[in-house]
Each structure stands twice: as C-alpha cells, then as structure tokens.
Enzyme design. Structure first.
Site, PDB file in Angstrom:
ATOM      1  N   SER A 123     -26.251  80.432  60.755  1.00  0.00           N
ATOM      2  CA  SER A 123     -25.518  81.685  60.548  1.00  0.00           C
ATOM      3  C   SER A 123     -25.181  81.921  59.085  1.00  0.00           C
ATOM      4  O   SER A 123     -24.822  83.042  58.707  1.00  0.00           O
ATOM      5  CB  SER A 123     -24.221  81.680  61.372  1.00  0.00           C
ATOM      6  OG  SER A 123     -23.427  80.551  61.047  1.00  0.00           O
ATOM      7  N   LYS A 177     -28.807  69.537  60.063  1.00  0.00           N
ATOM      8  CA  LYS A 177     -29.998  70.385  60.100  1.00  0.00           C
ATOM      9  C   LYS A 177     -31.162  69.741  59.336  1.00  0.00           C
ATOM     10  O   LYS A 177     -32.309  69.808  59.785  1.00  0.00           O
ATOM     11  CB  LYS A 177     -29.672  71.773  59.536  1.00  0.00           C
ATOM     12  CG  LYS A 177     -28.807  72.622  60.474  1.00  0.00           C
ATOM     13  CD  LYS A 177     -28.697  74.046  59.996  1.00  0.00           C
ATOM     14  CE  LYS A 177     -27.759  74.865  60.872  1.00  0.00           C
ATOM     15  NZ  LYS A 177     -28.283  75.078  62.250  1.00  0.00           N
ATOM     16  N   HIS A 230     -31.441  84.409  63.442  1.00  0.00           N
ATOM     17  CA  HIS A 230     -30.015  84.220  63.695  1.00  0.00           C
ATOM     18  C   HIS A 230     -29.541  85.143  64.818  1.00  0.00           C
ATOM     19  O   HIS A 230     -29.441  86.351  64.650  1.00  0.00           O
ATOM     20  CB  HIS A 230     -29.209  84.494  62.413  1.00  0.00           C
ATOM     21  CG  HIS A 230     -27.725  84.435  62.630  1.00  0.00           C
ATOM     22  ND1 HIS A 230     -26.858  85.358  62.091  1.00  0.00           N
ATOM     23  CD2 HIS A 230     -26.968  83.563  63.335  1.00  0.00           C
ATOM     24  CE1 HIS A 230     -25.622  85.057  62.460  1.00  0.00           C
ATOM     25  NE2 HIS A 230     -25.668  83.983  63.222  1.00  0.00           N
TER      26      HIS A 230
END
Length: 339
Positions: A141, A119, A161
């Site tokens: 998440s 990420k 999310h």
C-alpha cells in the site's frame, strides 16, 4: 493483453504472453491476513484455482474462515447463487508452506505485512522457487517494492494494490517500474477488469500511490479540526457522508473543480485567511487512543465505541452495507466516465 472470442463472447486474457484462464492458470497468493482471503475470493469466484499460503496456521485458518464468511454473505445478499459456497471455496487451498507450491503457478500475488524485510524475503523465495516466467503482483500500500526485488524478480514485478475489503471494493492501483517488462501492466489491467475490478494505472511510482496520499492529506486536516475544537469526530463523519462522499462519487476530485468553476476554485486556493493544517505525524487524538489500547473495531473501541459486538459481526455489517452501496452505483463503477 486481451482479445475477444466473438463466437462465444468471451474475453481471452493473457499473462506474460500466454493464455490466462481458469482451466490453464493457477495462482499462488502469499499472505492469509487482512487482504489475502478477499483477493483469493475474487479469483476463485471467477473460476480460478488459488493456493493461499501463510506461515502462521492460526492466521491461515482465520483467513479461510473469513473467505467462507465473505462468500456466504454474498449468497445471503442474493449476489451469488445458493449452493455456490462449497463450489467457490473449494477452489482455494490453504498451505502453511510455499516452496513446492510456487513451482506450479502463472501468477504470484504477495499480500504479506507492510514490512520491507518480510517482503524482501518473499521476493527472494519467489525468485528461487517460482517458474522464471511467473508474473508477480505486490499488494503493497505504500512501499517501493521495486527496491526490494532482485534481478530475477524485478522485470516481472508490478504493484497491484487492492483496497479493503478487496472482494467488494472496485479500485486496484496498478504500478510498474522502469524495469517491468513491457505489456505486463496492460495484461494486469485486463485481468483485473475481467474480475469486475476498476484498475487505475499510475504513470510512475510514488510512495502511498493515489488514494493513501489523498487520505493522508484529508486526515491531516480532519485531525487538526478535531484537536482545535472545531468539530467532533461523529459530526465530521456526518458532514463527509452527506456532502463530500456522494458528490465525489459522481465527480471525483478534479471534475468537481470544473463544476465549481476554475476561477472560483483558484480564488479559494489563494485565500490568505484559510491556513493549511500543519504537518503532524502524531496527532494527539489518535496517539492517545493507541496508547490506551483502543485500536478501533479490533479492540471494540476507537473514535467510536462498538460495545460487545465481535470483530466478525462488525465486518459482516460493514461488508453488507458496502455491497449495497457498490451495487447501487451501477455504471458509476462498471463505467466510471465523467459526465
């Protein structure tokens, strides 16, 4: 922000203060795995052009096929008109590269694997190639992605999310940081609502957000009861489906306390004979199955045996039943107000 065009009954959406509409705004979605295709479908079904990107050609091909299958199922169930398959799917373009694609986007959604290094690398690439005013949504998440974003990214970054399968499940948890530009969270909520989702804003970041934390607590008790011989997995699922699930759909968690009676609920919480399950980060029942190579529907066996049915068959059957459930809820999804 959002305004209404009274002459045509349209909702006018904005992103970073500019008009956000299918005819004006293109979306780049990075990650063609479990979540990316369903998120892409949600936008494409609303008329938006989406660039779906993944470095793995095979993952991207599987993602595009999953998207087509998901739209075909909607047609088969009468939820989308006949002939909509090509129209909707043609709005999603597949790419195994992202640098040049990022140069022309209003919204970047990252849905890559739940890995801090992966990420962080995606955020660095977005900072280098996306327009300086492009807004970034992370589908993490659990992770605190705000710790992974550089100065050029963090002020336009928030968490959105989604839940699997994202084109069916209504909820999207929305989280901003203290550095997130004021107004972006409200705009995200308006956009998600226009897509037919039910966005819920958190007041601050917490690892796992709302639902994953509740599931973690619920799972701790469930594994404890299974492993101490209280109940079997199948019987536990029957109990939940015929009691917790329908009642929670109507009352949620907190309003259920009102209907039970706060005095009675407090007495139950104080009951010294009910001991909480111990924290166990590696429950024996699930650890054993994973060690044996049984990961659930992807391998054909988990707590249940799925026989020779393919992963695609199982997901299609799950999605068909989920669509029936979500459609039957009506205003409980569209306007989930307490009774």
């Amino acid at each position: 922000m959002v305004s209404h065009d009274s002459s045509e009954g349209r909702v006018n959406l904005t992103l970073a203060g500019r008009a956000f509409a299918p005819s004006k705004s293109r979306i780049v979605l990075i990650g063609g795995g479990v979540m990316g295709p369903g998120i892409a479908l949600s936008f494409a079904d609303a008329g938006f052009e989406v660039d779906l990107c993944d470095t793995s050609p095979s993952a991207l091909e599987a993602g595009m096929q999953a998207l087509r299958d998901a739209q075909q199922l909607k047609i088969d169930l009468g939820l989308s008109p006949e002939g909509s398959l090509e129209a909707v799917c043609s709005r999603v373009s597949a790419h195994t590269f992202v640098d040049q694609i990022l140069a022309d986007t209003a919204l970047v959604i990252e849905a890559v694997s739940e890995n801090r290094a992966v990420k962080a690398a995606v955020f660095e690439k977005i900072g280098a190639f996306a327009p300086r005013d492009a807004v970034i949504w992370s589908n993490t998440s659990t992770l605190n992605v705000f710790e992974l974003a550089g100065p050029s990214v963090i002020e336009r970054l928030l968490v959105a999310h989604w839940f699997a399968p994202p084109h069916i499940m209504p909820l999207v948890e929305v989280v901003a940081s203290e550095q997130t530009r004021i107004g972006l969270q409200d705009e995200a909520i308006a956009i998600l609502s226009a897509l037919g989702k039910v966005p819920v804003a958190l007041n601050k970041f917490i690892p796992g957000f709302i639902i994953n934390r509740l599931l973690r607590a619920l799972g701790r008790e469930a594994f404890h009861m299974i492993e101490t011989g209280v109940i079997t997995p199948a019987a536990l699922d029957i109990a939940v489906r015929t009691s917790l699930a329908p009642r929670m759909q109507l009352l949620g968690v907190m309003q259920r306390y009102d209907y039970t009676g706060l005095n009675l609920s407090l007495r139950n919480l104080r009951d010294p004979d009910i001991l909480d399950a111990p924290v166990d980060r590696e429950p024996a029942s699930i650890t054993k199955l994973v060690a044996e190579g049984h990961h659930g529907v992807t391998t054909g066996r988990g707590f249940y045996d799925y026989g020779e049915r393919s992963n695609l068959q199982l997901l299609r059957e799950r999605d068909a039943r989920l669509w029936r459930i979500v459609q039957s809820l009506g205003d409980l999804v569209a306007n989930p107000e307490p009774i």
